[in-house]
Design an enzyme around this catalytic site. Sequence first.
Site, PDB file in Angstrom:
ATOM      1  N   LYS A 214       0.850  -1.203   0.000  1.00  0.00           N
ATOM      2  CA  LYS A 214       0.000   0.000   0.000  1.00  0.00           C
ATOM      3  C   LYS A 214       0.884   1.252   0.000  1.00  0.00           C
ATOM      4  O   LYS A 214       1.603   1.509   0.962  1.00  0.00           O
ATOM      5  CB  LYS A 214      -0.904   0.052   1.239  1.00  0.00           C
ATOM      6  CG  LYS A 214      -1.916   1.194   1.139  1.00  0.00           C
ATOM      7  CD  LYS A 214      -2.554   1.572   2.444  1.00  0.00           C
ATOM      8  CE  LYS A 214      -2.000   2.820   3.060  1.00  0.00           C
ATOM      9  NZ  LYS A 214      -2.117   4.057   2.290  1.00  0.00           N
ATOM     10  N   GLY A 266       7.127   4.652   8.314  1.00  0.00           N
ATOM     11  CA  GLY A 266       6.246   5.804   8.512  1.00  0.00           C
ATOM     12  C   GLY A 266       6.413   6.361   9.909  1.00  0.00           C
ATOM     13  O   GLY A 266       7.480   6.216  10.523  1.00  0.00           O
ATOM     14  N   SER A 267       5.346   6.969  10.423  1.00  0.00           N
ATOM     15  CA  SER A 267       5.438   7.649  11.715  1.00  0.00           C
ATOM     16  C   SER A 267       5.496   6.644  12.873  1.00  0.00           C
ATOM     17  O   SER A 267       4.972   5.529  12.776  1.00  0.00           O
ATOM     18  CB  SER A 267       4.240   8.574  11.900  1.00  0.00           C
ATOM     19  OG  SER A 267       3.054   7.822  11.902  1.00  0.00           O
ATOM     20  N   THR A 268       6.104   7.058  13.964  1.00  0.00           N
ATOM     21  CA  THR A 268       6.179   6.214  15.159  1.00  0.00           C
ATOM     22  C   THR A 268       4.773   5.905  15.678  1.00  0.00           C
ATOM     23  O   THR A 268       4.487   4.780  16.110  1.00  0.00           O
ATOM     24  CB  THR A 268       7.017   6.931  16.233  1.00  0.00           C
ATOM     25  OG1 THR A 268       8.351   7.043  15.716  1.00  0.00           O
ATOM     26  CG2 THR A 268       7.047   6.162  17.535  1.00  0.00           C
ATOM     27  N   GLY A 271       3.359   3.242  13.594  1.00  0.00           N
ATOM     28  CA  GLY A 271       4.161   2.040  13.857  1.00  0.00           C
ATOM     29  C   GLY A 271       3.698   1.337  15.125  1.00  0.00           C
ATOM     30  O   GLY A 271       3.603   0.104  15.177  1.00  0.00           O
ATOM     31  N   GLU A 288      10.237   0.732  10.435  1.00  0.00           N
ATOM     32  CA  GLU A 288      11.199   1.837  10.249  1.00  0.00           C
ATOM     33  C   GLU A 288      10.430   3.116  10.550  1.00  0.00           C
ATOM     34  O   GLU A 288       9.601   3.536   9.750  1.00  0.00           O
ATOM     35  CB  GLU A 288      11.692   1.897   8.796  1.00  0.00           C
ATOM     36  CG  GLU A 288      12.314   0.639   8.276  1.00  0.00           C
ATOM     37  CD  GLU A 288      13.774   0.507   8.683  1.00  0.00           C
ATOM     38  OE1 GLU A 288      14.319   1.472   9.257  1.00  0.00           O
ATOM     39  OE2 GLU A 288      14.334  -0.561   8.448  1.00  0.00           O
ATOM     40  N   CYS A 322      13.367  10.549   7.471  1.00  0.00           N
ATOM     41  CA  CYS A 322      13.322  10.023   8.844  1.00  0.00           C
ATOM     42  C   CYS A 322      14.676  10.129   9.541  1.00  0.00           C
ATOM     43  O   CYS A 322      14.749  10.335  10.741  1.00  0.00           O
ATOM     44  CB  CYS A 322      12.821   8.587   8.846  1.00  0.00           C
ATOM     45  SG  CYS A 322      13.637   7.559   7.633  1.00  0.00           S
ATOM     46  N   GLU A 419       9.910  15.317  15.990  1.00  0.00           N
ATOM     47  CA  GLU A 419      10.267  15.184  14.581  1.00  0.00           C
ATOM     48  C   GLU A 419       9.455  16.210  13.789  1.00  0.00           C
ATOM     49  O   GLU A 419       8.225  16.154  13.780  1.00  0.00           O
ATOM     50  CB  GLU A 419       9.947  13.768  14.086  1.00  0.00           C
ATOM     51  CG  GLU A 419      10.394  13.553  12.666  1.00  0.00           C
ATOM     52  CD  GLU A 419      10.157  12.127  12.160  1.00  0.00           C
ATOM     53  OE1 GLU A 419       9.037  11.613  12.324  1.00  0.00           O
ATOM     54  OE2 GLU A 419      11.098  11.540  11.604  1.00  0.00           O
TER      55      GLU A 419
HETATM   56  P1  NDP Z   1       1.926   7.903   8.469  1.00  0.00           P
HETATM   57  O1  NDP Z   1       2.767   7.069   9.350  1.00  0.00           O
HETATM   58  O2  NDP Z   1       0.533   8.184   8.875  1.00  0.00           O
HETATM   59  O3  NDP Z   1       1.843   7.254   6.991  1.00  0.00           O
HETATM   60  C1  NDP Z   1       2.729   6.297   6.471  1.00  0.00           C
HETATM   61  C2  NDP Z   1       1.960   5.207   5.748  1.00  0.00           C
HETATM   62  O4  NDP Z   1       1.120   4.509   6.674  1.00  0.00           O
HETATM   63  C3  NDP Z   1       1.025   5.709   4.668  1.00  0.00           C
HETATM   64  O5  NDP Z   1       0.937   4.748   3.642  1.00  0.00           O
HETATM   65  C4  NDP Z   1      -0.292   5.799   5.401  1.00  0.00           C
HETATM   66  O6  NDP Z   1      -1.421   5.766   4.569  1.00  0.00           O
HETATM   67  C5  NDP Z   1      -0.243   4.565   6.259  1.00  0.00           C
HETATM   68  N1  NDP Z   1      -1.081   4.617   7.460  1.00  0.00           N
HETATM   69  C6  NDP Z   1      -1.521   5.710   8.121  1.00  0.00           C
HETATM   70  N2  NDP Z   1      -2.242   5.345   9.203  1.00  0.00           N
HETATM   71  C7  NDP Z   1      -2.250   3.984   9.216  1.00  0.00           C
HETATM   72  C8  NDP Z   1      -2.835   3.025  10.078  1.00  0.00           C
HETATM   73  N3  NDP Z   1      -3.526   3.376  11.150  1.00  0.00           N
HETATM   74  N4  NDP Z   1      -2.648   1.717   9.796  1.00  0.00           N
HETATM   75  C9  NDP Z   1      -1.927   1.332   8.722  1.00  0.00           C
HETATM   76  N5  NDP Z   1      -1.372   2.204   7.861  1.00  0.00           N
HETATM   77  C10 NDP Z   1      -1.507   3.518   8.100  1.00  0.00           C
HETATM   78  O7  NDP Z   1       2.672   9.258   8.208  1.00  0.00           O
HETATM   79  P2  NDP Z   1       1.987  10.654   7.782  1.00  0.00           P
HETATM   80  O8  NDP Z   1       1.895  10.593   6.342  1.00  0.00           O
HETATM   81  O9  NDP Z   1       0.717  10.912   8.485  1.00  0.00           O
HETATM   82  O10 NDP Z   1       3.035  11.689   8.342  1.00  0.00           O
HETATM   83  C11 NDP Z   1       2.928  12.113   9.709  1.00  0.00           C
HETATM   84  C12 NDP Z   1       4.294  12.247  10.308  1.00  0.00           C
HETATM   85  O11 NDP Z   1       4.942  10.991  10.315  1.00  0.00           O
HETATM   86  C13 NDP Z   1       5.235  13.154   9.530  1.00  0.00           C
HETATM   87  O12 NDP Z   1       5.057  14.483   9.866  1.00  0.00           O
HETATM   88  C14 NDP Z   1       6.569  12.619   9.939  1.00  0.00           C
HETATM   89  O13 NDP Z   1       6.958  13.205  11.155  1.00  0.00           O
HETATM   90  C15 NDP Z   1       6.315  11.138  10.129  1.00  0.00           C
HETATM   91  N6  NDP Z   1       6.723  10.336   8.971  1.00  0.00           N
HETATM   92  C16 NDP Z   1       7.834   9.572   9.085  1.00  0.00           C
HETATM   93  C17 NDP Z   1       8.267   8.843   8.004  1.00  0.00           C
HETATM   94  C18 NDP Z   1       9.498   8.024   8.091  1.00  0.00           C
HETATM   95  O14 NDP Z   1      10.065   7.666   7.050  1.00  0.00           O
HETATM   96  N7  NDP Z   1       9.938   7.639   9.270  1.00  0.00           N
HETATM   97  C19 NDP Z   1       7.574   8.862   6.709  1.00  0.00           C
HETATM   98  C20 NDP Z   1       6.374   9.639   6.709  1.00  0.00           C
HETATM   99  C21 NDP Z   1       6.004  10.364   7.801  1.00  0.00           C
HETATM  100  P3  NDP Z   1      -2.107   7.139   4.066  1.00  0.00           P
HETATM  101  O15 NDP Z   1      -1.070   7.846   3.273  1.00  0.00           O
HETATM  102  O16 NDP Z   1      -3.236   6.641   3.257  1.00  0.00           O
HETATM  103  O17 NDP Z   1      -2.512   7.890   5.301  1.00  0.00           O
END
Ligand code: NDP
Length: 511
Positions: A214, A266-268, A271, A288, A322, A419
């Site tokens: 996804k 993605g976000s903590t 995660g 990650e 990140c 962050e």
């Molecule tokens: P998210 O962690 O929400 O998104 C990352 C991925 O997870 C996207 O594909 C998202 O889908 C999906 N997702 C979101 N919520 C869920 C859930 N409950 N269950 C399963 N999958 C989910 O990051 P954001 O885009 O909201 O960014 C928010 C903050 O996170 C940023 O400001 C940054 O600080 C941090 N971040 C960190 C990253 C890293 O590489 N460590 C990468 C991105 C963000 P969808 O896009 O459809 O919401």
Amino acid sequence: MMPDVTSESTKLRPWTGDRAPASWGLGDGQAIPWEYAPAPESREIVRLKERYGLFIDGREVQASDGAVFPTVNPATEDKLADVARATPADVDRAIRAAGRAQKRRWGSLPGRERAKYLFRIARLLQERSREFAVLETMDSGKPIKESRDVDVPLAAAHFWYYAGWADKLEYAFPGRVARPLGVAAQVIPWNFPLLMLSWKIAPALAAGNTVVLKPASTTPLSALLFADVCRQADLPPGVVNIVPGPAQIGMHLVSSPSVQKVAFTGSTEVGKLIHKATAGTDKAITLELGGKAANIVFEDAALDQAVEGIVNGIYFNQGEVCCAGSRLLAQESIVEPLVEKLKDRLATMRVGDPLDKNTDVGAINSRQQLEKITELVEAGVAEGADIYQPPCDLPDRGWFFRPTLFTNVAQSHRIAKEEIFGPVLSVLTFRTPDEAIEKANNTPYGLSAGVWTEKGSRILAMVRRLKAGVVWANTFNRFDPTSPFGGYKESGFGREGGMHGLHAYVRLEDR
Ligand code: NDP
């Protein structure tokens, strides 16, 4: 009164400094700013479709309820295309297709045959690299010189690298038999869409797994172009499935009892939700997550070289990284000249059209992310830190934020703890190596760190004491497919890249 730091208010402000930055030219009073003629990359190579479907079982299909969502160009706010929005039933269909493909074909294919497909994918990514780079920049807002020189070449390099392992698993894990896990559920973010896809898909396929991935809702297009590459490479149907959709779709995917492996970047916050959702199952999982890396500069470091590393560490990809070096720890004796040099360097950065080949800082990925950055920068000002933003013109449309530098930052400030995921650097100071270590490790995160010094012995001593998965010495943000990447503490667990990344996709049995 709090300075207004919103992107709206920072547009089109002329140069008002009392002296031109040294890097502009000959010296005080004689300096002339370089004028760059526009150098736009052509969009012609990308043939955007009005509507993109899901990629399930080797075919492009519409969502079962026919729903779509728009994806927009963050540099212009224009809609690029409509994308099918997967339903839970679509995700289940994709998982079944992946399960069938894994059991009937891919899992039992000899490694040398799997390798041929991965090599083919790598070659196609290289052949179509310009198309991928332009599309990635249009959908994500990152500068074309980064998607062209970093994201796409590294994505291809991951497929080359893991293709090489596919028929050598017995050498990767001597004395053991490496079996695939089954179906991998993979959820990726928007900051490096194609690169994160390659980090996830290449090792999974090399080890004999199949995947359902996804992409993030703001950047689905490069994953859907990758679907086209899978078709071109004649990859058997069901080996790779791509299901764009909202967050709930991500949760449905990772929670399915029919997936054996979960990989998330993605976000903590998310995660932790995924960790909870998979607790008590026997799914293999790698996370990650976020970071708040310290970039530590000692007084004996080559300062001009360090300035380039600091700039690359925090302003690369608009700071939406990140492992970004978002906390600069400067030894007290050199903080003044270092900050002066940084301000000069910031004044030369070109912010604007991501498709322009001269652009250093492109568009912020979404309005929501721009609001988050703005809110945290306002908090930095309100808490008493000193803000510096170079005077540069910002485009009238799109989501942009000036490179920002904060001095006079305390460890308790939000900008030193949270962050930001934007082009914002917080400068803190230290006197002794012990103090540097204590401050660097004073964070719930542990993804990356940087050390700048001319002494090799000091580098080794620091590396041992820094609680970070990756430590760069006299450089920053360097990536290579052979090198494992991952975090400690709230930055997640498990490694991607290298043999460690392969290990995350196999079950080892005795011979
Ligand atoms: P998210 O962690 O929400 O998104 C990352 C991925 O997870 C996207 O594909 C998202 O889908 C999906 N997702 C979101 N919520 C869920 C859930 N409950 N269950 C399963 N999958 C989910 O990051 P954001 O885009 O909201 O960014 C928010 C903050 O996170 C940023 O400001 C940054 O600080 C941090 N971040 C960190 C990253 C890293 O590489 N460590 C990468 C991105 C963000 P969808 O896009 O459809 O919401």
